[in-house]
Design a protein around this motif. Structure first.
Motif, PDB file in Angstrom:
ATOM      1  N   HIS A  26       5.854  -2.215   0.445  1.00 13.03           N
ATOM      2  CA  HIS A  26       4.917  -1.596   1.394  1.00 13.03           C
ATOM      3  C   HIS A  26       4.659  -2.516   2.580  1.00 13.03           C
ATOM      4  N   GLN A  27       4.481  -3.821   2.328  1.00 17.80           N
ATOM      5  CA  GLN A  27       4.245  -4.776   3.419  1.00 17.80           C
ATOM      6  C   GLN A  27       5.426  -4.813   4.382  1.00 17.80           C
ATOM      7  N   GLN A  29       7.789  -2.570   4.967  1.00 17.11           N
ATOM      8  CA  GLN A  29       7.899  -1.338   5.757  1.00 17.11           C
ATOM      9  C   GLN A  29       6.865  -1.322   6.880  1.00 17.11           C
ATOM     10  N   MET A  30       5.650  -1.771   6.571  1.00 18.82           N
ATOM     11  CA  MET A  30       4.568  -1.755   7.554  1.00 18.82           C
ATOM     12  C   MET A  30       4.859  -2.698   8.724  1.00 18.82           C
ATOM     13  N   ASN A  33       7.657  -1.501  11.071  1.00 16.13           N
ATOM     14  CA  ASN A  33       7.283  -0.360  11.911  1.00 16.13           C
ATOM     15  C   ASN A  33       6.253  -0.707  12.981  1.00 16.13           C
ATOM     16  N   THR A  34       5.513  -1.800  12.800  1.00 14.58           N
ATOM     17  CA  THR A  34       4.366  -2.038  13.687  1.00 14.58           C
ATOM     18  C   THR A  34       4.372  -3.371  14.426  1.00 14.58           C
ATOM     19  N   THR A  79      -0.784  -5.588  12.911  1.00 13.00           N
ATOM     20  CA  THR A  79      -0.181  -4.295  12.575  1.00 13.00           C
ATOM     21  C   THR A  79      -1.079  -3.132  12.981  1.00 13.00           C
ATOM     22  N   GLU A 293      -3.526  -6.291   5.548  1.00 15.60           N
ATOM     23  CA  GLU A 293      -3.362  -5.128   6.432  1.00 15.60           C
ATOM     24  C   GLU A 293      -3.222  -5.533   7.892  1.00 15.60           C
TER      25      GLU A 293
END
Length: 446
Positions: A26-27, A29-30, A33-34, A79, A293
């Motif tokens: 998850h990290q 991918q985040m 993308n950001t 992010t 996050e």
């Protein structure tokens, strides 16, 4: 045995790895993308987020070093929009632009939880009073410990660093059971208590949670003896979250600090090649965040020299890290010998002739670097000798000269370097006033 989150802290290794891998995916991918910086890192290597499926795939990625944070100042590695953060902190760097870190509400919750875990491991419990002598403000230490202690439902005394006389007054009047500060400042407080002749029985201190700078068993012994506490190490860094990345257990002192692996995945790599080193060997500590996050970090190069190992006889299943020996960028190379200031501190262990307050002075003589040690005489010994001789003659006293000779030989035998040892009377060498204390005075550029 006391835990803050027993289910996670004792999670079997296979289940811990499964949790880490899920969170890592998850990290990755985040950030892809950001965060343009990380997307470029992936693209230049022909990698996609799907190529990083487990923690064992992390070696495919480059290290993130401090320069990347400075080059993306202030918010380039976030992010989320700044409007989605609830707090901004800066590192305590002294040159150029600071390192900026951001937190969402979830990040603050995680920060508070790992601190609460750490305080519990340190012996603290709900209802205890904690005197927080870490600095508040842009430094992550003060507020980090504050929120974590409140999560543990301790009573926080937010005095911040400095004001040593007031610190002692509150320790007496409020009967604080725990204190959090740097180890060098704990010694400053202890020295003042001793100087004032305060009976430790007038205090209620039981635990000292110390961090933000490397320290050794000799410092622990002195803090524990002079404050009447159990002292444990808390470790962290702003770029990862702040303090609370790892913590020593008060019943397992000297066996390493637990890294809270469900949030921070650690590696140890060779400082020159970047390749992983075998379990238990020293190298540079590298962290990947698994749950952050606002500002996740992939393989962050901490510069701290340590080791990692699993202790099968320990309370928890999480990996332990050994003490920080120093920073790779602060390691001195003197006549071909690698030197960390903590090695000198370790030589001073069990010494009754000298205090634990010392300073290394690095000089350049021609084309060669040299290092000298400034060390204070034990205050009690110093006062005792003053009864027999004058202030000017103390340093030439036969007992002092013999101790000086033995210390010089011990440094050479145990470290492998001949160093000039300069003796000083008590109170001469700088002390901590609440913040980090530098043990190295580098005069080579002056």
């Amino acid at each position: 045995m006391t835990y803050f989150n027993k289910d996670i802290e004792t999670l079997p290794i296979d289940k811990l790895r499964k949790l880490q891998n899920e969170r890592l995916q998850h990290q990755v991918q985040m950030i892809y993308n950001t965060v343009p910086f990380y997307k470029q890192q992936f693209d230049e290597r022909g990698l996609k987020p799907s190529d990083i499926r487990t923690v064992h795939d992390l070696h495919k990625l480059p290290f993130t070093k401090k320069d990347a944070l400075r080059e993306n100042y202030p918010f380039g590695l976030f992010t989320v929009p700044v409007s989605d953060t609830v707090r901004l902190h800066c590192s305590s760097g002294t040159t150029g632009k600071p390192i900026v870190v951001g937190y969402t509400k979830k990040d603050i919750d995680i920060f508070s939880e790992v601190i609460a875990r750490s305080l519990t491991a340190a012996g603290c419990q709900k209802g205890m009073k904690m005197q927080n002598a870490y600095g508040y403000g842009l430094f992550t230490g003060g507020l980090g410990l504050h929120y974590g202690a409140e999560k543990l439902e301790m009573t926080v005394i937010p005095i911040s660093g400095g004001g040593t006389e007031k610190q002692i007054m509150l320790l007496q009047d409020f009967q604080s059971e725990a204190i959090c500060c740097t180890p060098s400042y704990a010694l400053t407080i202890a020295e003042m208590i001793e100087k004032k002749g305060i009976d430790l029985k007038s205090l209620n201190l039981k635990y000292a949670v110390l961090g933000a700078e490397p320290w050794t068993e000799s410092v622990r012994a002195e803090v524990e003896a002079k404050l009447g506490v159990t002292a444990t190490n808390i470790y962290g860094l702003s770029e990862i979250i702040g303090p609370g990345v790892s913590q020593e257990d008060f019943e397992e002192k000297g066996t390493g600090s637990y890294v809270w692996e469900d949030h921070f995945y650690p590696e140890i790599v060779d400082k020159d090649t970047g390749e992983p080193v075998p379990e238990g060997q020293t190298g540079v500590l590298v962290f990947t965040t698994l749950t952050k996050e606002a500002m996740p970090m992939m393989r962050y190069w901490t510069n701290d020299i340590a080791s990692l190992y699993y202790d099968k006889s320990a309370k928890r299943t999480h990996v332990k890290m050994g003490p920080i020996l120093g920073r790779s960028d602060e390691m001195l190379i003197i006549r071909g010998v690698n030197l960390f200031h903590t090695q000198v501190e370790a030589v001073l262990e069990h010494s009754t002739d000298f205090s634990s307050n010392y300073q290394l002075v690095v000089k350049r003589e021609g084309t060669m670097d040299s290092v000298e040690v400034n060390i204070e005489i034990n205050p009690e010994l110093y006062k005792g000798l003053l009864k027999e001789t004058s202030l000017e003659d103390v340093l030439q006293h036969e007992k002092i000269q013999q101790a000086h000779k033995m210390l010089t030989k011990k440094i050479k035998d145990e470290i492998g370097l001949s160093m000039k040892v300069n003796l000083a009377s008590p109170g001469i060498i700088p002390r901590s006033e609440g913040g980090k204390l530098s043990r190295i005075l580098d005069l080579r550029s002056k």
